[in-house]
Design a protein around this motif. Structure first.
Motif, PDB file in Angstrom:
ATOM      1  N   ILE A  76       0.864  -1.184   0.000  1.00  0.00           N
ATOM      2  CA  ILE A  76       0.000   0.000   0.000  1.00  0.00           C
ATOM      3  C   ILE A  76       0.898   1.232   0.000  1.00  0.00           C
ATOM      4  N   PRO A  77       0.935   1.977  -1.106  1.00  0.00           N
ATOM      5  CA  PRO A  77       1.830   3.140  -1.132  1.00  0.00           C
ATOM      6  C   PRO A  77       1.535   4.090   0.025  1.00  0.00           C
ATOM      7  N   LYS A  78       2.592   4.625   0.549  1.00  0.00           N
ATOM      8  CA  LYS A  78       2.459   5.552   1.684  1.00  0.00           C
ATOM      9  C   LYS A  78       1.986   6.914   1.174  1.00  0.00           C
ATOM     10  N   ALA A  79       1.041   7.511   1.889  1.00  0.00           N
ATOM     11  CA  ALA A  79       0.555   8.833   1.488  1.00  0.00           C
ATOM     12  C   ALA A  79       1.612   9.882   1.819  1.00  0.00           C
ATOM     13  N   ASP A  80       1.611  10.959   1.054  1.00  0.00           N
ATOM     14  CA  ASP A  80       2.532  12.065   1.315  1.00  0.00           C
ATOM     15  C   ASP A  80       2.134  12.730   2.645  1.00  0.00           C
ATOM     16  N   PRO A  81       3.043  12.771   3.622  1.00  0.00           N
ATOM     17  CA  PRO A  81       2.652  13.312   4.942  1.00  0.00           C
ATOM     18  C   PRO A  81       2.336  14.798   4.914  1.00  0.00           C
ATOM     19  N   ALA A  82       2.727  15.488   3.834  1.00  0.00           N
ATOM     20  CA  ALA A  82       2.497  16.940   3.783  1.00  0.00           C
ATOM     21  C   ALA A  82       1.109  17.300   3.254  1.00  0.00           C
ATOM     22  N   VAL A  83       0.402  16.318   2.729  1.00  0.00           N
ATOM     23  CA  VAL A  83      -0.859  16.645   2.048  1.00  0.00           C
ATOM     24  C   VAL A  83      -1.974  17.003   3.028  1.00  0.00           C
ATOM     25  N   LEU A  84      -2.679  18.088   2.710  1.00  0.00           N
ATOM     26  CA  LEU A  84      -3.822  18.534   3.511  1.00  0.00           C
ATOM     27  C   LEU A  84      -5.107  18.219   2.767  1.00  0.00           C
ATOM     28  N   ASP A  85      -6.193  18.158   3.497  1.00  0.00           N
ATOM     29  CA  ASP A  85      -7.495  18.056   2.841  1.00  0.00           C
ATOM     30  C   ASP A  85      -8.031  19.476   2.706  1.00  0.00           C
ATOM     31  N   HIS A  86      -7.942  20.013   1.491  1.00  0.00           N
ATOM     32  CA  HIS A  86      -8.367  21.394   1.289  1.00  0.00           C
ATOM     33  C   HIS A  86      -9.882  21.542   1.199  1.00  0.00           C
ATOM     34  N   HIS A  87     -10.566  20.435   1.083  1.00  0.00           N
ATOM     35  CA  HIS A  87     -12.016  20.543   0.911  1.00  0.00           C
ATOM     36  C   HIS A  87     -12.748  19.603   1.856  1.00  0.00           C
ATOM     37  N   PRO A  88     -12.600  19.832   3.150  1.00  0.00           N
ATOM     38  CA  PRO A  88     -13.324  18.970   4.078  1.00  0.00           C
ATOM     39  C   PRO A  88     -14.810  19.357   4.100  1.00  0.00           C
ATOM     40  N   PHE A  89     -15.620  18.483   4.664  1.00  0.00           N
ATOM     41  CA  PHE A  89     -17.047  18.756   4.933  1.00  0.00           C
ATOM     42  C   PHE A  89     -17.893  18.890   3.663  1.00  0.00           C
ATOM     43  N   PHE A  90     -19.172  19.087   3.898  1.00  0.00           N
ATOM     44  CA  PHE A  90     -20.129  19.100   2.782  1.00  0.00           C
ATOM     45  C   PHE A  90     -21.402  19.832   3.208  1.00  0.00           C
ATOM     46  N   THR A  91     -22.279  20.043   2.243  1.00  0.00           N
ATOM     47  CA  THR A  91     -23.566  20.655   2.564  1.00  0.00           C
ATOM     48  C   THR A  91     -24.673  19.821   1.910  1.00  0.00           C
ATOM     49  N   THR A  92     -25.912  20.219   2.119  1.00  0.00           N
ATOM     50  CA  THR A  92     -27.036  19.531   1.471  1.00  0.00           C
ATOM     51  C   THR A  92     -27.987  20.587   0.921  1.00  0.00           C
ATOM     52  N   THR A  93     -28.773  20.212  -0.059  1.00  0.00           N
ATOM     53  CA  THR A  93     -29.692  21.200  -0.640  1.00  0.00           C
ATOM     54  C   THR A  93     -30.754  21.605   0.381  1.00  0.00           C
ATOM     55  N   SER A  94     -31.125  20.693   1.265  1.00  0.00           N
ATOM     56  CA  SER A  94     -32.157  21.071   2.240  1.00  0.00           C
ATOM     57  C   SER A  94     -31.611  22.130   3.206  1.00  0.00           C
ATOM     58  N   SER A  95     -30.352  21.992   3.600  1.00  0.00           N
ATOM     59  CA  SER A  95     -29.790  23.020   4.496  1.00  0.00           C
ATOM     60  C   SER A  95     -29.671  24.354   3.779  1.00  0.00           C
ATOM     61  N   LEU A  96     -29.250  24.318   2.518  1.00  0.00           N
ATOM     62  CA  LEU A  96     -29.072  25.572   1.772  1.00  0.00           C
ATOM     63  C   LEU A  96     -30.413  26.277   1.581  1.00  0.00           C
ATOM     64  N   SER A  97     -31.419  25.498   1.212  1.00  0.00           N
ATOM     65  CA  SER A  97     -32.710  26.140   0.921  1.00  0.00           C
ATOM     66  C   SER A  97     -33.406  26.600   2.200  1.00  0.00           C
ATOM     67  N   ARG A  98     -33.076  25.950   3.301  1.00  0.00           N
ATOM     68  CA  ARG A  98     -33.649  26.399   4.580  1.00  0.00           C
ATOM     69  C   ARG A  98     -33.180  27.828   4.886  1.00  0.00           C
ATOM     70  N   VAL A  99     -31.946  28.128   4.510  1.00  0.00           N
ATOM     71  CA  VAL A  99     -31.397  29.459   4.812  1.00  0.00           C
ATOM     72  C   VAL A  99     -32.101  30.540   3.991  1.00  0.00           C
ATOM     73  N   VAL A 100     -32.297  30.245   2.705  1.00  0.00           N
ATOM     74  CA  VAL A 100     -32.932  31.275   1.873  1.00  0.00           C
ATOM     75  C   VAL A 100     -34.443  31.082   1.748  1.00  0.00           C
ATOM     76  N   HIS A 101     -34.977  30.151   2.508  1.00  0.00           N
ATOM     77  CA  HIS A 101     -36.426  29.930   2.561  1.00  0.00           C
ATOM     78  C   HIS A 101     -37.047  29.694   1.191  1.00  0.00           C
ATOM     79  N   CYS A 102     -36.414  28.858   0.402  1.00  0.00           N
ATOM     80  CA  CYS A 102     -37.042  28.529  -0.884  1.00  0.00           C
ATOM     81  C   CYS A 102     -37.254  27.023  -0.938  1.00  0.00           C
TER      82      CYS A 102
END
Ligand code: SAM
Ligand code: ZN
Length: 691
Positions: A495-521
């Motif tokens: 199993i190739p070793k991962a580069d120890p310097a690599v960051l996760d630049h895009h953690p987390f996520f959203t959902t359409t229900s959460s987004l639409s709840r904010v703008v009430h649509c």
């Protein structure tokens, strides 16, 4: 009623048989290739209408719901073990060669015996492994290696290359016949010993398994089950506190794999597990205390257990994964051990992580730079921004080699108010900000699954679905084979070793229900938003943590731009938004609204609802939801230019054409995989500790 026919514990085990032993009656249950004895009246079905009392009983003696965890653990440990065995064999081979050379030298030179330099076959091998091309070169020999590893050490040793005289050959064959790479597993909180039995039965190269539990009743039942499975030569039952037991290894290490599967949190066991794990070992950790790691209810408790504060909202379970990884990384770092998450999953009510642990003070240096705080607009629009505690930057040395410089991060990456809605943000973390999985590991587990027997692994569809989703999540679906069924049948076990310097630049996520709840649509279909993101040139995938999740490298500005377009093009607001609401503040940042309020243009339907002035949102930083400015090298573009600019309204300077292309956003593999499985029973979370 027919009389039950009881047989002796020494008879060959079979599912459903009745066993009588020392005056007690048991039934044999089979899971994987293991058989366990449960008291005669223990319910064994997954019946959703099982009474609370029966459910409790079932969970103490045999919890069928955790089969997924156990099936996955067998395959993950097997995958890891094939790598580990191969490394040990290569190291052993090198040691043998050196020893042979040493033996020859005095005779040849007639001089004094030379001291051998320390041998580090793994280090040499590691250099090879770090090079992905070397992995490609190794593909040819993959099948041969894999087979030899699976067949066990004896056969593996027969693959050793020819190096010398007949006498050496003879010595070697004796050596080959006797030497087996040790592969030791500790099931530290074993209960009935089911995991230990499965590991001993289903991982052919495991040389020894210890099944520990502090309850004497539990270890008695382990001993019984070991006898029933005729595995006395492989499994040792041990009674004791797992913490004390594992600390007793602090000077000698001892286990290649340690499995921590407690009731509730595994946090108290982590530091001691680090003492007992071998260099290049695997820690498998379950935590079932989601009320602590994934909720704000007891944040002081979360901090004391995991060393960080929890995240709420859609991504709370991913936050939990990152907290437990943070706790493991911190403990390991103290002893110069670096962690590499191979697979980190949020499953039903619990989390399970598989983490490779290596002695590597150099890799530990990246930890501060891989640890992040999250500024979360939890009470407002749900946006987040991360901040890494330190920075590591690649530098060129005079001889042109590269090295990393570790330094402090600059002051806060976010304002105290959310730049979108102006609400106050809250801090979560510190938590692990590196990648959650090693894609090469996932591919190898998927390859294992291809040859797995459905009867032994009845949860294989769910495993396949979850692994594919995790692979897509970490690669944004870019990997060949992710979801395309193109994975090769066999992969090199290393199993190739991962580069120890690599960051996760895009953690987390959203959902359409959460987004639409904010703008009430009304909520857009998930595929429509995914399509709009893809059309604009962003990468988008889903998180294994939640159905309907949208994980993207787009910034929050891009996301709100799309949502405002959704309101403008497709779902005009029916009722005005309250002036104090997050949605109102976001709406008022649209250029359409601003033009309207200065009388330059007719109001857009969306902005009709947003009638007040801009709410206080003094955020000045770029809100990418990551540490990178929008238009980073990963995006290869700048905000506002993705998908080409249009004449329509823009949001905080973002102005790309938005097309809700559902075809483009659709999950091409929908229906092909069991990506998210519904809990088989209501309220089927962890029960209280066994009495
Ligand atoms: C969730 S059960 C383990 C289930 C098991 N791994 C399986 O898959 O079937 C947790 C076990 O940990 C044991 N336990 C709790 N605290 C312990 C400690 N400090 N040391 C050793 N065992 C402990 C309990 O007695 C219980 O049997
Ligand atoms: Zn906000």
């Amino acid at each position: 009623m027919a009389e039950t026919h009881f047989i002796s514990i020494d008879a060959p085990p079979r599912a459903g048989q009745s066993v009588q032993h020392e005056g007690k009656n048991y039934t044999t249950i089979k899971e994987g290739l293991a058989h366990i004895l449960v008291p005669h009246d223990t319910p064994t079905s997954l019946d959703p209408n099982l009474s609370k009392e029966d459910t409790q009983k079932q969970q103490v003696f045999y919890n069928p719901i955790q089969q997924f965890n156990r099936d996955l653990s067998v395959l993950a440990i097997k995958t890891f073990g094939e790598d580990s065995i191969l490394r040990k064999q290569e190291k052993h081979e090198q040691q043998q060669k050196k020893a042979d050379k040493r033996k020859k030298r005095p005779a040849q030179k007639g001089g004094p015996r030379e001291e051998a330099a320390p041998i580090d076959g793994v280090a040499a091998n590691k250099r090879k492994l770090d090079d992905t091309e070397a992995i490609a070169d190794a593909e040819d020999s993959a099948a041969k290696r894999r087979k030899s590893v699976q067949d066990g050490a004896d056969t593996v040793m027969s693959g050793v290359e020819d190096t010398g005289s007949a006498a050496t050959e003879a010595e070697k064959s004796t050596e080959q016949a006797t030497w087996r790479p040790p592969f030791k597993i500790l099931d530290a909180l074993s209960a009935t010993g089911l995991r230990a039995l499965r590991y001993a039965n289903e991982i052919p190269f495991a040389t020894s398994v210890t099944a520990n539990d502090m309850s004497e009743k539990a270890t008695q039942s382990i001993a019984l089950n070991v006898k029933h499975n005729k595995l006395e030569s492989k499994i040792q039952a041990h009674t004791g506190n797992a913490i004390a037991y594992m600390y007793s290894f602090c000077d000698k290490k001892g286990y290649d794999v340690i499995d921590l599967d407690p009731y509730g949190t595994a946090a108290p066991f982590i530091d001691s597990a680090i003492q007992a794990i071998n260099d290049d070992g695997l820690l498998c950790v379950t935590c079932t205390d989601s009320a602590i790691f994934a909720s704000h209810g007891y944040l002081e408790k979360t901090f004391s257990l995991y060393g960080g504060l929890p995240l709420t909202g859609d991504s709370c379970h991913e936050g939990g994964l990152r907290l437990i990884l943070h706790a493991i990384a911190q403990s390991a770092g103290r002893y110069g051990m670096a962690i590499e998450p191979l697979l980190s999953l949020s499953i039903d009510y619990y989390i399970r992580v598989f983490v490779r642990v290596r002695k590597s003070p150099n890799d530990v240096k990246f930890l501060a730079g891989k640890t992040m705080l999250v500024y979360h607009c939890d009470a407002g629009c749900g946006a987040w921004k991360t901040q890494f505690l330190a920075r590591h930057r690649e530098q060129k040395a005079k001889n042109n080699s590269t090295f990393y410089k570790h330094g402090f991060s600059h002051g806060p990456s976010a304002d105290e108010h959310c730049e979108h809605c102006g609400f106050k943000t809250h801090l979560s973390g510190p938590m692990y900000g590196g990648p959650l999985h090693n894609p090469e590991f996932i591919k190898r587990v998927l390859a294992q699954l291809k040859s797995a027997d459905r009867e032994t692994y009845p949860t294989m569809d769910r495993m396949e679905g979850m692994l594919h989703t995790a692979l897509e999540e970490i690669t944004f679906g870019a990997e060949d084979g992710a979801g395309k069924g193109k994975l090769p049948e066999q992969l090199d076990p290393l199993i190739p070793k991962a580069d120890p310097a690599v960051l996760d630049h895009h953690p987390f996520f959203t959902t359409t229900s959460s987004l639409s709840r904010v703008v009430h649509c009304s909520a857009p279909p998930t595929a429509a938003v995914r399509g709009a993101l893809r059309h604009a040139g962003f990468r988008v995938t889903m998180s294994h943590c939640r159905p309907g999740s949208i994980k993207t490298d787009a910034s929050w500005r891009d996301v709100w731009h799309i949502m405002l377009e959704w309101v403008r093009q497709k779902a005009p607001l029916k009722n005005p938004l309250k002036q104090t609401s997050a949605g109102h503040a976001i709406m008022s940042k649209s250029s359409a609204h601003q033009k309207a309020s200065t009388g330059q243009e007719q109001k857009e339907p969306a902005s009709v609802a947003a009638e007040a002035d801009t709410a206080a949102a003094p955020g000045q930083n770029d809100a990418t939801g990551s540490t990178e400015p929008h238009g980073s090298e990963e995006n290869g573009d700048l905000a506002g230019t993705k998908g080409g600019s249009i004449d329509g309204p823009s949001y905080l300077g973002v102005q790309f054409g938005v097309q809700f292309d559902e075809r483009l956003g659709k999950d091409q593999d929908r229906g092909k995989y069991v990506r998210y499985q519904v809990a088989p029973r209501e309220n089927w979370g962890p029960m209280s500790r066994a009495k």
